[in-house]
Scaffold this active site. Sequence first.
Site, PDB file in Angstrom:
ATOM      1  N   MET A   1       0.852  -0.726  -0.108  1.00 39.35           N
ATOM      2  CA  MET A   1      -0.136  -0.194  -0.050  1.00 39.35           C
ATOM      3  C   MET A   1       0.687   1.194   0.116  1.00 39.35           C
ATOM      4  SD  MET A   1      -2.630  -1.380   2.336  1.00 39.35           S
ATOM      5  CE  MET A   1      -1.646  -1.556   3.977  1.00 39.35           C
TER       6      MET A   1
ATOM      7  N   GLN B   1     -10.971   2.987   0.413  1.00 37.92           N
ATOM      8  CA  GLN B   1     -10.485   4.680   1.250  1.00 37.92           C
ATOM      9  C   GLN B   1     -11.562   6.090   0.259  1.00 37.92           C
ATOM     10  OE1 GLN B   1      -6.285   4.894  -0.659  1.00 37.92           O
ATOM     11  NE2 GLN B   1      -5.830   4.145   1.797  1.00 37.92           N
TER      12      GLN B   1
ATOM     13  N   THR C   1       2.191   1.850   5.888  1.00 35.02           N
ATOM     14  CA  THR C   1       1.681   3.461   5.233  1.00 35.02           C
ATOM     15  C   THR C   1       0.975   4.204   6.496  1.00 35.02           C
ATOM     16  OG1 THR C   1      -0.518   3.952   3.990  1.00 35.02           O
ATOM     17  CG2 THR C   1      -0.573   1.508   5.047  1.00 35.02           C
ATOM     18  N   ASN C   2       1.007   5.144   5.433  1.00 36.07           N
ATOM     19  CA  ASN C   2       0.271   6.128   7.143  1.00 36.07           C
ATOM     20  C   ASN C   2      -0.902   6.150   7.340  1.00 36.07           C
ATOM     21  OD1 ASN C   2       2.296   8.166   8.498  1.00 36.07           O
ATOM     22  ND2 ASN C   2       3.323   7.552   6.915  1.00 36.07           N
TER      23      ASN C   2
ATOM     24  N   CYS D   1       3.539  10.238   3.983  1.00 30.44           N
ATOM     25  CA  CYS D   1       3.731   8.806   3.636  1.00 30.44           C
ATOM     26  C   CYS D   1       4.513   8.520   2.834  1.00 30.44           C
ATOM     27  CB  CYS D   1       2.585   9.726   2.278  1.00 30.44           C
ATOM     28  SG  CYS D   1       2.132   8.990   1.147  1.00 30.44           S
TER      29      CYS D   1
ATOM     30  N   GLU E   1       5.556   6.685   0.844  1.00 24.65           N
ATOM     31  CA  GLU E   1       6.099   6.760  -0.780  1.00 24.65           C
ATOM     32  C   GLU E   1       7.025   8.317  -0.654  1.00 24.65           C
ATOM     33  OE1 GLU E   1       3.119   3.805  -0.900  1.00 24.65           O
ATOM     34  OE2 GLU E   1       3.086   5.655  -0.704  1.00 24.65           O
TER      35      GLU E   1
END
Length: 238
Positions: free
Chosen positions: A10, A52, A83-84, A196, A198
């Site tokens: 994710m 989501q 993932t946050n 985040c 990423e």
Amino acid sequence: MKTIGLIGGMSFESSAVYYRLINEAVRDRLGGIASAEILMHSLNFAEIVALQKADRWDEAAERLSASARMLERGGAGCVLICTNTMHLVADAVSSAISAPLLNIVDVTADAIRKTGLRRPLLLATRYTMEHGFYTERMRTFGLDPMVPEKSDRDAVHAVIFDELCAGQVKDASRDRYLAIIDKARAAGADCVILGCTEICLLLDPDDLPLPGFDSTRLHCQSAVELAMKADLRQREFI
């Protein structure tokens, strides 16, 4: 060393970073060709994103809880949600297992607090910036987080989902993020959270207009510290 359980996928771009950083940290500590004991369950991110967008967070919590239980049955001594955004359901996932769930918000907030900084800018997905679960939890650490204005939040969110999660890193997007950080500095921010998992693909936390805190790296470092403790249940990160 205890086995580290990772709920990944994710996106898989950042999950690959988790795998590398955790193994690098173990090798740094133990030397030679040592590596971590890791279990990862990688989810289909497209399915999670659909939940989501539909605001079906209870269903998302069930998916991640099932993943956490699978990892625990496989021998994981601690679990991380890689993932946050999905820490919005962290309490539900934590309740589904007996092993510790290492919360990325707590880890990041604690790192900021230790430096004496108090007013972080949060860069993250729209869900993380707007749903309140992240900023409210940070306030319990004595921090006063801020988020960008709406147009900038939209831009940050779009870069994450349309580019970084798809493996695209663009100079123009980096420049846009840096402009947002500059604006926040003028408004009183004293540091910035790469909130985040990423964003570390786009920004170097050590090369920003403000002190940077990379939640991905902090989460990985704390996981190694936790996994190498003799008794995981004595830790207070949950």
